[in-house]
Design a protein around this motif. Structure first.
Motif, PDB file in Angstrom:
ATOM      1  N   GLN A  43      28.024  -7.395 115.645  1.00  0.00           N
ATOM      2  CA  GLN A  43      28.959  -7.468 116.762  1.00  0.00           C
ATOM      3  C   GLN A  43      29.952  -6.295 116.722  1.00  0.00           C
ATOM      4  O   GLN A  43      30.335  -5.759 117.770  1.00  0.00           O
ATOM      5  N   TYR A  44      30.353  -5.888 115.532  1.00  0.00           N
ATOM      6  CA  TYR A  44      31.209  -4.708 115.425  1.00  0.00           C
ATOM      7  C   TYR A  44      30.468  -3.466 115.917  1.00  0.00           C
ATOM      8  O   TYR A  44      31.077  -2.548 116.486  1.00  0.00           O
ATOM      9  N   THR A  50      30.389   0.023 122.947  1.00  0.00           N
ATOM     10  CA  THR A  50      31.199  -0.129 124.160  1.00  0.00           C
ATOM     11  C   THR A  50      32.282   0.938 124.240  1.00  0.00           C
ATOM     12  O   THR A  50      32.472   1.585 125.271  1.00  0.00           O
ATOM     13  N   VAL A  51      32.996   1.123 123.140  1.00  0.00           N
ATOM     14  CA  VAL A  51      34.085   2.102 123.130  1.00  0.00           C
ATOM     15  C   VAL A  51      33.533   3.523 123.239  1.00  0.00           C
ATOM     16  O   VAL A  51      34.106   4.371 123.938  1.00  0.00           O
ATOM     17  N   ALA A  52      32.418   3.792 122.593  1.00  0.00           N
ATOM     18  CA  ALA A  52      31.810   5.119 122.699  1.00  0.00           C
ATOM     19  C   ALA A  52      31.487   5.450 124.147  1.00  0.00           C
ATOM     20  O   ALA A  52      31.780   6.552 124.629  1.00  0.00           O
ATOM     21  N   ALA A  53      30.888   4.489 124.846  1.00  0.00           N
ATOM     22  CA  ALA A  53      30.535   4.712 126.243  1.00  0.00           C
ATOM     23  C   ALA A  53      31.777   4.968 127.093  1.00  0.00           C
ATOM     24  O   ALA A  53      31.752   5.794 128.012  1.00  0.00           O
ATOM     25  N   VAL A 136      40.056   0.636 117.077  1.00  0.00           N
ATOM     26  CA  VAL A 136      40.968  -0.122 116.215  1.00  0.00           C
ATOM     27  C   VAL A 136      41.705  -1.184 117.029  1.00  0.00           C
ATOM     28  O   VAL A 136      41.852  -2.341 116.592  1.00  0.00           O
ATOM     29  N   GLU A 137      42.169  -0.809 118.215  1.00  0.00           N
ATOM     30  CA  GLU A 137      42.898  -1.758 119.067  1.00  0.00           C
ATOM     31  C   GLU A 137      42.004  -2.922 119.489  1.00  0.00           C
ATOM     32  O   GLU A 137      42.424  -4.089 119.459  1.00  0.00           O
ATOM     33  N   THR A 138      40.771  -2.608 119.878  1.00  0.00           N
ATOM     34  CA  THR A 138      39.842  -3.653 120.326  1.00  0.00           C
ATOM     35  C   THR A 138      39.538  -4.624 119.201  1.00  0.00           C
ATOM     36  O   THR A 138      39.548  -5.853 119.388  1.00  0.00           O
ATOM     37  N   GLU A 139      39.255  -4.093 118.018  1.00  0.00           N
ATOM     38  CA  GLU A 139      38.933  -4.956 116.884  1.00  0.00           C
ATOM     39  C   GLU A 139      40.123  -5.811 116.483  1.00  0.00           C
ATOM     40  O   GLU A 139      39.967  -6.992 116.135  1.00  0.00           O
ATOM     41  N   ALA A 140      41.329  -5.241 116.533  1.00  0.00           N
ATOM     42  CA  ALA A 140      42.526  -6.008 116.196  1.00  0.00           C
ATOM     43  C   ALA A 140      42.745  -7.145 117.194  1.00  0.00           C
ATOM     44  O   ALA A 140      43.105  -8.269 116.809  1.00  0.00           O
ATOM     45  N   GLY A 184      18.909   6.336 118.525  1.00  0.00           N
ATOM     46  CA  GLY A 184      19.960   6.188 119.514  1.00  0.00           C
ATOM     47  C   GLY A 184      21.212   5.508 118.994  1.00  0.00           C
ATOM     48  O   GLY A 184      22.228   5.503 119.654  1.00  0.00           O
ATOM     49  N   GLY A 185      21.137   4.933 117.781  1.00  0.00           N
ATOM     50  CA  GLY A 185      22.295   4.243 117.247  1.00  0.00           C
ATOM     51  C   GLY A 185      22.568   2.959 118.007  1.00  0.00           C
ATOM     52  O   GLY A 185      21.735   2.441 118.738  1.00  0.00           O
ATOM     53  N   ALA A 186      23.779   2.451 117.839  1.00  0.00           N
ATOM     54  CA  ALA A 186      24.121   1.174 118.444  1.00  0.00           C
ATOM     55  C   ALA A 186      24.049   1.216 119.957  1.00  0.00           C
ATOM     56  O   ALA A 186      23.839   0.195 120.597  1.00  0.00           O
ATOM     57  N   GLY A 187      24.206   2.392 120.531  1.00  0.00           N
ATOM     58  CA  GLY A 187      24.191   2.480 121.980  1.00  0.00           C
ATOM     59  C   GLY A 187      22.864   2.040 122.579  1.00  0.00           C
ATOM     60  O   GLY A 187      22.818   1.494 123.674  1.00  0.00           O
ATOM     61  N   SER A 188      21.768   2.287 121.842  1.00  0.00           N
ATOM     62  CA  SER A 188      20.474   1.894 122.370  1.00  0.00           C
ATOM     63  C   SER A 188      20.146   0.447 122.050  1.00  0.00           C
ATOM     64  O   SER A 188      19.486  -0.226 122.823  1.00  0.00           O
ATOM     65  N   ALA A 189      20.606  -0.041 120.903  1.00  0.00           N
ATOM     66  CA  ALA A 189      20.236  -1.389 120.493  1.00  0.00           C
ATOM     67  C   ALA A 189      21.233  -2.432 120.947  1.00  0.00           C
ATOM     68  O   ALA A 189      20.887  -3.592 121.118  1.00  0.00           O
TER      69      ALA A 189
END
Length: 202
Positions: A43-44, A50-53, A136-140, A184-189
């Motif tokens: 989930q992280y 999401t933040v990368a996009a 960091v803000e999103t995870e917090a 593709g990293g997490a962006g693809s999966a």
């Protein structure tokens, strides 16, 4: 099981069936820790995607920027970046070329005149900083919604003890995010909405 104990997470809802499917059985508490840690980690990864996009980055490019941003020397050779991120030399070369074209990194003269380390440009440092602050803000925010400060402190202590034991057995854990689903990293999966649930593997 009382109403207050009804599981709301994906593993809790299938725990009995999951444990029963393991040949020879398994310790339910140990398997619960393993599965929940794995699913939380995935989930992280979705947070990263999401933040990368949002910042016009791929997760893989963000990982490369992170290696450079946290380098004590201020620059990193392609070979070293491949070692840190577990990537082939070809993948690293493509990633660096893309970041150079985007104006986020630039080559510098190597000490031996042959190897060409790269470093962040001002634009690269700004892009990495903005994305990382948002991460960091999103995870917090998510953590605060789930746990109170005392729970967070306790969780950190317990995870620290578990990590120390695992590192004593297998060596230090990687410092940097190394998302799954290459190339593709997490962006693809994991380019999915926050409310979607993906079942974990074994």
């Amino acid at each position: 099981m009382g109403a207050s104990q009804v599981p709301t997470d994906s593993y809790g809802k299938e725990e009995q069936r999951w444990v029963a499917s393991i040949p020879g059985g398994a310790d339910a508490a140990s398997e619960g820790v393993r599965q929940r840690l794995g699913r939380v980690a995935r989930q992280y990864e979705r947070v990263l995607a999401t933040v990368a996009a949002e910042h016009d980055l791929s997760v893989g490019d963000w990982e490369a920027l992170s290696v450079l941003a946290r380098s004590d020397e201020g620059s990193v050779t392609p070979g070293r970046m491949g070692e840190v991120l577990g990537l082939t030399s070809g993948t690293v070369s493509e990633r660096i070329e893309r970041l150079v074209r985007g104006g986020l990194v630039e080559p510098v003269e190597g000490a031996d005149g042959r190897r060409r380390p790269v470093r962040l440009t001002a634009a690269g440092a700004a892009a990495w900083g903005a994305a990382t602050r948002r991460r960091v803000e999103t995870e917090a925010e998510l953590l605060e919604e789930a746990l109170d400060p005392g729970d967070v402190a306790t969780l950190n202590t317990l995870l620290g003890r578990l990590l120390a034991r695992l590192e004593a057995e297998f060596g230090p854990a990687p410092r940097h995010d190394m998302t799954r689903g290459r190339p593709g990293g997490a962006g693809s999966a994991y380019g999915l909405g926050r409310g979607e649930v993906r079942r974990a593997g074994g």
